[in-house]
Design a protein around this motif. Sequence first.
Motif, mmCIF file in Angstrom:
data_model
loop_
_atom_site.group_PDB
_atom_site.id
_atom_site.type_symbol
_atom_site.label_atom_id
_atom_site.label_comp_id
_atom_site.label_asym_id
_atom_site.label_seq_id
_atom_site.Cartn_x
_atom_site.Cartn_y
_atom_site.Cartn_z
ATOM 1 N N VAL A 203 -0.856 20.074 15.810
ATOM 2 C CA VAL A 203 -1.121 20.076 14.375
ATOM 3 C C VAL A 203 -0.095 19.161 13.705
ATOM 4 C CG1 VAL A 203 -2.116 22.390 14.355
ATOM 5 C CG2 VAL A 203 0.345 22.099 13.955
ATOM 6 N N PRO A 204 -0.463 18.502 12.619
ATOM 7 C CA PRO A 204 0.501 17.627 11.929
ATOM 8 C C PRO A 204 1.723 18.434 11.492
ATOM 9 C CG PRO A 204 -1.723 17.287 11.085
ATOM 10 C CD PRO A 204 -1.778 18.501 11.962
ATOM 11 N N MET A 205 2.886 17.886 11.756
ATOM 12 C CA MET A 205 4.125 18.564 11.354
ATOM 13 C C MET A 205 5.172 17.529 10.976
ATOM 14 S SD MET A 205 5.619 19.832 15.070
ATOM 15 C CE MET A 205 4.042 20.361 15.745
ATOM 16 N N VAL A 206 6.161 18.001 10.244
ATOM 17 C CA VAL A 206 7.338 17.192 9.946
ATOM 18 C C VAL A 206 8.373 17.516 11.028
ATOM 19 C CG1 VAL A 206 9.278 16.975 8.317
ATOM 20 C CG2 VAL A 206 6.910 17.014 7.473
ATOM 21 N N ILE A 207 9.033 16.487 11.562
ATOM 22 C CA ILE A 207 10.069 16.714 12.575
ATOM 23 C C ILE A 207 11.390 16.214 12.005
ATOM 24 C CG2 ILE A 207 10.832 16.287 14.937
ATOM 25 C CD1 ILE A 207 7.962 15.759 15.732
ATOM 26 N N ALA A 208 12.343 17.130 11.877
ATOM 27 C CA ALA A 208 13.666 16.775 11.346
ATOM 28 C C ALA A 208 14.651 16.713 12.501
ATOM 29 C CB ALA A 208 14.116 17.806 10.322
ATOM 30 N N ILE A 209 15.373 15.602 12.593
ATOM 31 C CA ILE A 209 16.301 15.387 13.710
ATOM 32 C C ILE A 209 17.692 15.151 13.140
ATOM 33 C CG2 ILE A 209 16.668 14.145 15.868
ATOM 34 C CD1 ILE A 209 13.800 13.051 15.621
ATOM 35 N N GLY B 299 13.861 19.636 0.174
ATOM 36 C CA GLY B 299 13.778 18.987 -1.125
ATOM 37 C C GLY B 299 12.955 17.704 -1.102
ATOM 38 N N ALA B 300 13.026 16.965 0.002
ATOM 39 C CA ALA B 300 12.406 15.639 0.037
ATOM 40 C C ALA B 300 11.005 15.647 0.639
ATOM 41 C CB ALA B 300 13.287 14.666 0.822
ATOM 42 N N TYR B 301 10.650 16.707 1.373
ATOM 43 C CA TYR B 301 9.359 16.726 2.069
ATOM 44 C C TYR B 301 8.545 17.950 1.674
ATOM 45 C CZ TYR B 301 11.288 12.896 4.643
ATOM 46 O OH TYR B 301 11.820 11.685 4.943
ATOM 47 N N SER B 302 7.241 17.822 1.833
ATOM 48 C CA SER B 302 6.329 18.898 1.492
ATOM 49 C C SER B 302 6.151 19.786 2.726
ATOM 50 C CB SER B 302 4.995 18.294 1.039
ATOM 51 O OG SER B 302 4.131 19.297 0.608
ATOM 52 N N VAL B 303 7.090 20.711 2.883
ATOM 53 C CA VAL B 303 7.090 21.580 4.073
ATOM 54 C C VAL B 303 6.947 23.034 3.648
ATOM 55 C CG1 VAL B 303 8.425 19.993 5.501
ATOM 56 C CG2 VAL B 303 9.629 21.667 4.088
ATOM 57 N N ARG B 304 6.541 23.869 4.587
ATOM 58 C CA ARG B 304 6.373 25.281 4.244
ATOM 59 C C ARG B 304 7.366 26.130 5.020
ATOM 60 N NH1 ARG B 304 0.673 25.077 7.294
ATOM 61 N NH2 ARG B 304 1.295 25.778 9.353
ATOM 62 N N GLY C 150 0.804 -1.214 0.000
ATOM 63 C CA GLY C 150 0.000 0.000 0.000
ATOM 64 C C GLY C 150 0.841 1.270 0.000
ATOM 65 N N ALA C 151 1.976 1.234 0.683
ATOM 66 C CA ALA C 151 2.760 2.468 0.878
ATOM 67 C C ALA C 151 3.860 2.651 -0.158
ATOM 68 C CB ALA C 151 3.367 2.474 2.285
ATOM 69 N N TYR C 152 4.237 1.570 -0.859
ATOM 70 C CA TYR C 152 5.373 1.647 -1.787
ATOM 71 C C TYR C 152 4.969 1.201 -3.181
ATOM 72 C CZ TYR C 152 8.015 2.559 2.368
ATOM 73 O OH TYR C 152 8.460 3.138 3.518
ATOM 74 N N SER C 153 5.721 1.697 -4.138
ATOM 75 C CA SER C 153 5.455 1.368 -5.535
ATOM 76 C C SER C 153 6.228 0.099 -5.896
ATOM 77 C CB SER C 153 5.892 2.550 -6.404
ATOM 78 O OG SER C 153 5.543 2.318 -7.736
ATOM 79 N N PRO D 261 0.987 10.678 10.660
ATOM 80 C CA PRO D 261 0.089 9.723 10.022
ATOM 81 C C PRO D 261 -0.722 10.424 8.935
ATOM 82 C CG PRO D 261 -0.498 10.061 12.370
ATOM 83 C CD PRO D 261 0.771 10.778 12.112
ATOM 84 N N GLY D 262 -0.915 9.749 7.813
ATOM 85 C CA GLY D 262 -1.674 10.339 6.712
ATOM 86 C C GLY D 262 -0.919 11.431 5.977
ATOM 87 N N TYR D 263 0.402 11.467 6.159
ATOM 88 C CA TYR D 263 1.243 12.465 5.460
ATOM 89 C C TYR D 263 0.863 12.529 3.983
ATOM 90 C CZ TYR D 263 5.439 14.432 3.296
ATOM 91 O OH TYR D 263 6.311 15.185 2.552
ATOM 92 N N ASP D 264 0.582 13.728 3.505
ATOM 93 C CA ASP D 264 -0.017 13.912 2.176
ATOM 94 C C ASP D 264 0.815 14.959 1.429
ATOM 95 O OD1 ASP D 264 -1.536 14.682 0.023
ATOM 96 O OD2 ASP D 264 -3.323 15.194 1.197
ATOM 97 N N ARG D 265 1.433 14.519 0.331
ATOM 98 C CA ARG D 265 2.340 15.415 -0.399
ATOM 99 C C ARG D 265 1.630 16.610 -1.020
ATOM 100 N NH1 ARG D 265 7.387 13.310 -1.230
ATOM 101 N NH2 ARG D 265 7.546 11.206 -0.414
ATOM 102 N N SER D 266 0.319 16.567 -1.087
ATOM 103 C CA SER D 266 -0.381 17.720 -1.673
ATOM 104 C C SER D 266 -0.618 18.825 -0.627
ATOM 105 C CB SER D 266 -1.705 17.269 -2.289
ATOM 106 O OG SER D 266 -2.618 16.906 -1.265
ATOM 107 N N ARG D 267 -0.303 18.546 0.646
ATOM 108 C CA ARG D 267 -0.371 19.584 1.688
ATOM 109 C C ARG D 267 1.041 20.060 2.003
ATOM 110 N NH1 ARG D 267 -3.505 17.246 6.803
ATOM 111 N NH2 ARG D 267 -2.822 19.268 7.598
ATOM 112 N N ARG D 268 1.134 21.206 2.713
ATOM 113 C CA ARG D 268 2.446 21.678 3.176
ATOM 114 C C ARG D 268 2.439 21.724 4.701
ATOM 115 N NH1 ARG D 268 6.219 22.896 -0.123
ATOM 116 N NH2 ARG D 268 5.747 23.135 -2.334
#
Lengths: 270, 270
Positions: free
Chosen positions: B224-230, B265-270, A265-268, B180-187
Amino acid sequence: MTIRAFVGMAWLLTSTLAWPQQANVNLDYNPQKNAENLIPFSANLNSPDVADDGTVTFRLRAPAAKEVLLAGVAVLTGLQKPGRGVPFTRGEDGVWTLKAGPLKPDIYAYHLLVDGVRMADPNNTMAAFTAMPPYSQLIVHGSGPAYYDARNVPHGAVTRHVYHSNVTNGERELYVYTPPGYDRSRRYPTLYLLGGSGELPSNWIYDGRANFIMDNLLAEGKAVPMVIAIPNNQVVHRNNPKHTELTFKIFEADLRRHVIPLVEGAYSVR
Amino acid sequence: MTIRAFVGMAWLLTSTLAWPQQANVNLDYNPQKNAENLIPFSANLNSPDVADDGTVTFRLRAPAAKEVLLAGVAVLTGLQKPGRGVPFTRGEDGVWTLKAGPLKPDIYAYHLLVDGVRMADPNNTMAAFTAMPPYSQLIVHGSGPAYYDARNVPHGAVTRHVYHSNVTNGERELYVYTPPGYDRSRRYPTLYLLGGSGELPSNWIYDGRANFIMDNLLAEGKAVPMVIAIPNNQVVHRNNPKHTELTFKIFEADLRRHVIPLVEGAYSVR
């Protein structure tokens, strides 16, 4: 950045970062080289100390001990000294030392036996654990990175998924490697990588370095890009007397109901 | 699957998988409960053994030892017994025992001091390491999962990236949490999470459980959903005398040149 700032930075780098030496800075092929004459934080000695000829010096401060042995099947096999362990020698200062080898370049699991108590090396930051207590890693380097080391090549990524399993009735781990340049518009073959009865999925990455092995094979044109799925194959306590006979059924159910659907589901993948 | 097979499976699950007990099966909130009367593979005793009232029994087989202490700032603070350590008592059989607590539900780092040698608990599979040698984890449970435990809620994923750094002149790690539900069409907003001078990025996930804390907060509608970079903030050997003054400049350069461009470059972040 001005030229002056750049020169300053270049000096910092060449003067302080030449050798990580258990510094956990870079994923270095030779992290245990003792070139800075610094011991790891919260350790009291450098151990192990790997020379360029493959000989290794282990050290342990244990003034009250009567016997200190180097132990562990991997390292003893490498040294061609099977048995209970190789003895350290006590110094006047209470520091026990063992110079061993030379050993062939490789990664060796080991532990110490101090008056019969088995322990990870208290001075070594390179540790590992699985479905058993922690042990230490001895990294004997060659003249450069090996096939399993992090080289300056394009890198894939490893994602740790957590899912709820109705089979084991809890939250479980799954690791997935995607190759460098992973492209959702393509479809990749999938390798399901399973450990023996003692491994955790993390061992394939942090100890087995499956991701770096794939990165290096891909860089050399020796493999086709693939997705690697690494489920947790621990489904019964490792020391349960029915461990083996129970594991196959339960693991197969978890694989079919949860792991494969998650990966597909998650990978191509194809 | 027939009904008979399903009943068989249900029996297996309830009879053998009720308590992981250092089995590393599920990411359980109470992994050190001693309900199966099994010791971990390659250990010789159960330690630590956490009772439901928060008292903890530690055990170590060390017939030749003269002194065994429970040590480590975290556990001694929890026990309100600051100092060098809490002594174990030797049994006739050479097994040393300490019953301590009760302790409040939490995760405590600890180690043992055996005749002055500091070590991770040789019977505990719950280990951790950072830019220092390995130590053990004591997990005191409450009546159910805590805010930092893996609950049955939607889970985000954590990806380990490896990149070549021109700043530290080697390959380095970066962990990225996606909700969860990370969606590339959102930022998404991005949190850059940095350790102190001793942490590795893996500590935020495997010990600090930042991903489960976020999963739980999101499930409760408290974040709120966020990306966390470590990123890895180790750029100089931890015991280098100029560690602090050198780190800021070098780490900032790595962050600006490599980490932030990789995340953006790799994630849909704002």
